[in-house]
Design a protein around this motif. Sequence first.
Motif: not given
Length: 182
Positions: A160-171
């Motif tokens: 979806r265009g998210l970086s790995m950091d962005e994938v995990y940030k909400p969690l």
Amino acid sequence: MDATVFEQIRLMLWDVDGVLTNGDIFISAEGESFKQFNVKDGVAVALLAKHGVKTGVLSGKQSPALSKRCEQLGLDIVMTGIHNKIAALSAICKELSITPKQVAYIGDDVIDLEVMRHVALTFAPADAHMLIKNEADVVTQASGGRGVAREAAEHLLMSRGLSMDEVYKPLMDAWNATVVVQ
């Protein structure tokens, strides 16, 4: 694959044996006694939820061990003991007011082929049957029971265009306030 396919996914469904487990079945005189799950896949459920993707299992098998794990994970959909996975998929879509084109599915054996042909996005574990790997949009590096769901969740979200950091940030932002079952 077109990025809009990944953006449209609202539900990720997993088969269980051979996907969330390595496929081994432990049977005592009383029946199936336990299953081995991987904690990495528990994080996948929380991760997808933080990004608005519902999760569930669609399995031909049914057991107390599977029911307990599904309860621990807090899955949105739990359909076990299912013999007609297409009818079950249709019922799930109706219940959630989505279409099969908003569903991702992970399967490992030939019984999963029909479902895979009806959904938008498909994954297969590295050790899946060759017919499944040939049908899958993505074959994971992980084998069944070794973090397949988590790898698929990361792949979906990063596509979806998210970086790995962005994938995990909400969690990670909610980690201390949320119980994450592993």
